[in-house]
Design a protein around this motif. Structure first.
Motif, mmCIF file in Angstrom:
data_model
loop_
_atom_site.group_PDB
_atom_site.id
_atom_site.type_symbol
_atom_site.label_atom_id
_atom_site.label_comp_id
_atom_site.label_asym_id
_atom_site.label_seq_id
_atom_site.Cartn_x
_atom_site.Cartn_y
_atom_site.Cartn_z
ATOM 1 N N GLY A 8 22.424 1.268 116.429
ATOM 2 C CA GLY A 8 23.278 0.193 116.907
ATOM 3 C C GLY A 8 22.581 -0.749 117.858
ATOM 4 O O GLY A 8 21.357 -0.788 117.946
ATOM 5 N N ALA A 9 23.396 -1.514 118.594
ATOM 6 C CA ALA A 9 22.875 -2.539 119.490
ATOM 7 C C ALA A 9 22.473 -1.918 120.827
ATOM 8 O O ALA A 9 22.948 -0.851 121.197
ATOM 9 C CB ALA A 9 23.929 -3.619 119.720
ATOM 10 N N VAL A 10 21.594 -2.613 121.530
ATOM 11 C CA VAL A 10 21.238 -2.206 122.889
ATOM 12 C C VAL A 10 22.329 -2.734 123.819
ATOM 13 O O VAL A 10 22.848 -3.820 123.619
ATOM 14 C CB VAL A 10 19.867 -2.804 123.298
ATOM 15 C CG1 VAL A 10 19.471 -2.331 124.687
ATOM 16 C CG2 VAL A 10 18.798 -2.426 122.276
ATOM 17 N N ASP A 11 22.695 -1.941 124.832
ATOM 18 C CA ASP A 11 23.714 -2.382 125.784
ATOM 19 C C ASP A 11 23.051 -2.729 127.113
ATOM 20 O O ASP A 11 22.857 -1.862 127.959
ATOM 21 C CB ASP A 11 24.746 -1.261 125.983
ATOM 22 C CG ASP A 11 25.788 -1.619 127.035
ATOM 23 O OD1 ASP A 11 25.820 -2.808 127.466
ATOM 24 O OD2 ASP A 11 26.557 -0.727 127.432
ATOM 25 N N PRO A 12 22.695 -4.014 127.306
ATOM 26 C CA PRO A 12 21.983 -4.400 128.526
ATOM 27 C C PRO A 12 22.774 -4.121 129.807
ATOM 28 O O PRO A 12 22.186 -4.022 130.876
ATOM 29 C CB PRO A 12 21.768 -5.905 128.361
ATOM 30 C CG PRO A 12 21.901 -6.158 126.894
ATOM 31 C CD PRO A 12 22.907 -5.155 126.403
#
Lengths: 212, 206
Positions: A8-12
């Protein structure tokens, strides 16, 4: 994990160093107890990699905790029964005792000075800057720092980094066996077959590489 | 432990870690004050302010920057920033044509002595798996949209070499002191997941 799909996406916004108090404690306990465990930084990474995949994919500090429990078992600090008790949050009765523990002063010096892995050059480096090399298709069952995504790929040496402790040997307890280390640039075109002008640069030890 | 946490039932991991630390303490393997010392060191003594000072000095002192790019370890040591996970430092410079991004796909290696411990996202499976394969898509998730003409260099920290990105100096920062410049430098800009905004826009980001 380089190149794997499905995470999935990176969560900054997840930018905390620690999420909970226990993460701080386990991080520091691992450093302070390291003197009583066999091996070195490479052995520690090897222990993390030996966790079953379902455990490996737990959170970062859960991995540290599970590898620490296994290391304590290996070093006979705990026996099998005590290991099971600890894993369920119980503290077993006293059985053995350490001869010493690292002091706050020692830890202060350790974290402030570090543990360099550069060694005297034992043999002249086989490659020079600009050389084209192929990453070998090595698949040891033990610890290696050759990522799967570069195996068989062609890159170019961009820098010599000196002679460093060789993790593949060091992690197994077979000695430091220092080897020349190189920065090697691989184009994303070579790695992933895409059309970009981007590159990935890795630090690779000489035994990982062959001259084209 | 804070009082807020004490009111909640401790999590399973909190209990397990407490049991481990208690056993190691009771048996004399671990001195809890040494554990406290390590936590204090990484919460208070080292952190991204160290790296920010290196960057600000590189922006204002060309000789320093030259030395920094040639020999990161020695030059960073001039400022006293040495220690665990910073034994061999390499600084890489962002320019209008090259953008650098740092990752560790194998574990979560990070330059502790200049940036402190890594933010959680840096240790996430998503970042570790994708930064080398689709760096531009990852950068977009951080709000960094690079022009196609900019080349991306991804540094995978496979050895004990640790990387520090020198971000581009923000527009409109002329005349600021080294200390003021250091205040502009963010953690993510030194990993490569942030581009520093022009100084006049800094307020808007807060």
């Amino acid at each position: 994990m380089g190149g794997m799909r499905g995470f999935g996406a990176v969560d900054p916004s997840d930018d905390e160093r620690f999420h909970a108090e226990w993460e701080k404690r386990v991080f520091a306990v691992c450093l302070v107890n390291s003197i009583h465990l066999s091996g070195n930084a490479d052995t520690t990474r090897f222990r993390l990699e030996q966790l079953p995949p379902t455990d490996y994919l737990r959170s970062y500090f859960e991995r540290w905790y599970l590898a620490q429990i296994n290391a304590c078992r290996e070093a006979n600090i705990i026996n099998e029964e005590e290991k099971s008790a600890l894993l369920s949050g119980q503290v077993p009765a006293q059985r053995n005792e350490a001869e010493f523990a690292l002091t706050p002063e020692f830890m202060e010096r350790l974290v402030s000075s570090g543990v360099p892995t550069v060694r005297e050059e034992s043999a002249a480096p086989a490659f020079g800057v600009g050389d084209e090399v192929r990453a070998r298709n090595l698949n040891p069952a033990t610890h290696t720092r050759l990522p799967g995504y570069v195996k068989g790929k062609i890159g170019q040496i961009t820098a010599l980094r000196g002679t460093h402790v060789f993790p593949d040997s060091n992690a197994k307890g077979d000695g430091e066996d220092p080897k020349p280390l190189y920065a090697v640039r691989f184009s994303c075109r070579e790695l992933w077959g895409d059309e970009s002008s981007d590159s990935v640069i890795l630090d690779l030890w000489e035994p990982y590489l062959e001259m084209l | 432990m804070s009082h807020d946490h004490e009111q909640d039932p401790p999590s399973e991991m909190a209990l397990r870690v407490k049991a481990l630390e208690t056993l190691l303490t009771q048996r004399g393997y671990v001195d809890p004050s040494a554990v406290d010392k390590v936590i204090d060191h990484y919460q208070n003594a080292v952190g991204p302010r160290n790296g920010a000072k290196v960057v600000a000095k590189a922006w204002t002192d060309t000789e320093f920057k030259k030395r920094l790019l040639e020999n990161g370890t020695q030059t960073i040591a001039e400022l006293g920033f040495i220690g665990l996970q910073g034994e061999y430092m390499v600084a890489v410079e962002n320019t209008p044509s090259v953008h650098n991004l740092v990752v560790c796909t194998l574990c979560s290696c990070y330059p502790w002595s200049v940036l402190g411990l890594p933010p959680s996202w840096y240790k996430s499976h998503a970042y570790r798996s994708r930064a080398v394969r689709e760096p531009r898509a990852v950068l977009k998730e951080f709000g960094v949209d690079l022009d196609q003409s900019v080349e991306v260099n991804v540094w995978d920290s496979t050895s004990e070499v640790r990387y520090l990105v020198i971000p581009q100096r923000p527009e409109g920062s002329n005349g600021l002191s080294e200390a003021e410049l250091a205040d502009l430098v963010t953690t993510n800009s030194m990993i490569g997941t942030h581009v520093l905004p022009p100084v006049s826009k800094v307020g808007e980001q807060l």
